[in-house]
Design a protein around this motif. Structure first.
Motif, PDB file in Angstrom:
ATOM      1  N   MET A 261       0.840  -1.194   0.000  1.00  0.00           N
ATOM      2  CA  MET A 261       0.000   0.000   0.000  1.00  0.00           C
ATOM      3  C   MET A 261       0.874   1.242   0.000  1.00  0.00           C
ATOM      4  O   MET A 261       1.899   1.303   0.674  1.00  0.00           O
ATOM      5  CB  MET A 261      -0.922   0.021   1.216  1.00  0.00           C
ATOM      6  N   ALA A 262       0.464   2.249  -0.755  1.00  0.00           N
ATOM      7  CA  ALA A 262       1.204   3.507  -0.835  1.00  0.00           C
ATOM      8  C   ALA A 262       0.279   4.645  -0.412  1.00  0.00           C
ATOM      9  O   ALA A 262      -0.811   4.788  -0.943  1.00  0.00           O
ATOM     10  CB  ALA A 262       1.695   3.740  -2.271  1.00  0.00           C
ATOM     11  N   GLY A 263       0.709   5.437   0.557  1.00  0.00           N
ATOM     12  CA  GLY A 263      -0.092   6.584   0.961  1.00  0.00           C
ATOM     13  C   GLY A 263      -0.676   6.437   2.351  1.00  0.00           C
ATOM     14  O   GLY A 263      -0.316   5.545   3.122  1.00  0.00           O
ATOM     15  N   THR A 264      -1.606   7.329   2.668  1.00  0.00           N
ATOM     16  CA  THR A 264      -2.264   7.369   3.973  1.00  0.00           C
ATOM     17  C   THR A 264      -3.555   6.568   3.917  1.00  0.00           C
ATOM     18  O   THR A 264      -4.425   6.843   3.088  1.00  0.00           O
ATOM     19  CB  THR A 264      -2.566   8.829   4.377  1.00  0.00           C
ATOM     20  N   GLN A 265      -3.700   5.585   4.821  1.00  0.00           N
ATOM     21  CA  GLN A 265      -4.826   4.645   4.761  1.00  0.00           C
ATOM     22  C   GLN A 265      -6.174   5.333   4.646  1.00  0.00           C
ATOM     23  O   GLN A 265      -7.054   4.862   3.923  1.00  0.00           O
ATOM     24  CB  GLN A 265      -4.827   3.758   6.009  1.00  0.00           C
ATOM     25  N   ARG A 266      -6.375   6.415   5.377  1.00  0.00           N
ATOM     26  CA  ARG A 266      -7.682   7.067   5.391  1.00  0.00           C
ATOM     27  C   ARG A 266      -8.138   7.453   3.993  1.00  0.00           C
ATOM     28  O   ARG A 266      -9.332   7.414   3.689  1.00  0.00           O
ATOM     29  CB  ARG A 266      -7.622   8.315   6.275  1.00  0.00           C
TER      30      ARG A 266
END
Length: 314
Positions: free
Chosen positions: A185-190
């Motif tokens: 996963m890349a980035g902020t989960q939200r």
């Protein structure tokens, strides 16, 4: 955290820019205020140790160079080594104003519908430009979008920063990268897309899905998948389940219908399909016009030229 020693503060880089006050730091390096000695204007300086395990500053500089000068991209003035034994890299660029995260807090934690639509129009324009240059952003969050400096002509304009996490989706032969699975996963989960949660190669559709989730957060002050309990992996599984099962109407409740329609649209996009940015840009502009506003006006935004809240709009 990369934080330069005190002896680096006050050093002149590029024979022109003086490193000033430390502002923030993290895995990306450290951010400082600086001064351009030729013009006496304030600048932003990012510093990254050459010993960083995952150096990104050179990637960020490369992406700024690819995008060139645009009204919503900060101007880069300098990039080169600095410090004793040239052990740091320095990136000097325009100093900007508060982030969307900061201005949201000043405005009471949410944005009005008219401000939300204005932001959507600006951000669609930004992502069309970035994608046309063959770049995926992949790090969408309110902290990475900054307004112009207060009390100048760009006080209401959104700017895109922190390009170190971007990825080219067009190869050297002008071909779209292939679809693969099993990605991290890349980035902020939200804010990340469903495909991102599921380990699928990202495309332009995923930037736009993440953009929508961020816009919903800015308008409502929360998303339906906040406050989940468990480990990072457990929360990710719960989060993607909610994102998959929630209807566009429930996701975008209390928002103009264009947002639910946009949610349906981005989820239907194919991996390599080019989004119809202009069509959606026009649809949101028309919605703003039907409310009696123009996207070229600033008087209805939730903040004023000094970036103070306009409470009378609520």
């Amino acid at each position: 955290m990369d934080r330069p020693s005190e002896e680096l503060l006050g050093e002149k880089v590029g024979g022109r820019f003086v490193i000033g006050e430390f502002v923030a730091g993290g895995s990306f390096g450290s951010f400082h205020f600086g001064t351009d000695c030729q013009t006496q204007t304030k600048v932003a300086i990012k510093l990254e140790s050459k010993e960083s395990l995952q150096p990104q500053l050179h990637i960020e500089y490369m992406n700024y160079s690819i995008l060139g000068r645009a009204q919503f991209i900060p101007i880069v003035h300098y990039f080169a080594p600095c410090g004793r034994n040239e052990s740091w890299n320095a990136l000097v660029m325009d100093l900007l104003g508060p982030s969307l995260s900061h201005i949201r807090e000043k405005c009471g934690g949410t944005f009005t519908v008219q401000t939300t639509i204005n932001l959507m129009i600006q951000l669609l324009n930004i992502f069309e430009f970035v994608h046309l240059h063959g770049i995926l952003y992949r790090d969408i969050k309110p902290e990475n979008f900054l307004l112009g400096m207060s009390n100048n002509n760009y006080w209401s304009r959104v700017h895109l920063i922190d390009l170190g996490f971007c990825k080219r989706f067009i190869d050297s032969h002008n071909r779209h990268i292939p679809y693969v699975e099993g990605k991290l996963m890349a980035g902020t989960q939200r804010y990340v897309s469903v495909n991102n949660h599921l380990g699928r190669e990202l495309g332009r559709r995923d930037d736009l899905e993440a953009l929508l989730y961020m816009i919903i957060f800015l308008h409502k002050g929360q998303t339906p998948w906040q406050g989940l309990q468990g480990t990072v992996l457990e929360k990710s599984r719960q989060m993607v389940k909610i994102k998959l099962e929630i209807t566009p109407q429930d996701l975008c409740s209390s928002m103009p219908p264009e947002f639910a329609s946009f949610a349906k649209y981005v989820r239907r996009l194919q991996f390599a399909e080019m989004p119809r940015y202009r069509e959606w840009w026009n649809r949101f502009r028309l919605r703003l016009g039907s409310m009696g506003f123009s996207s070229y006006e600033d008087h209805y935004l939730d903040w004023d030229r000094s970036h103070n809240s306009r409470n009378n709009l609520r």
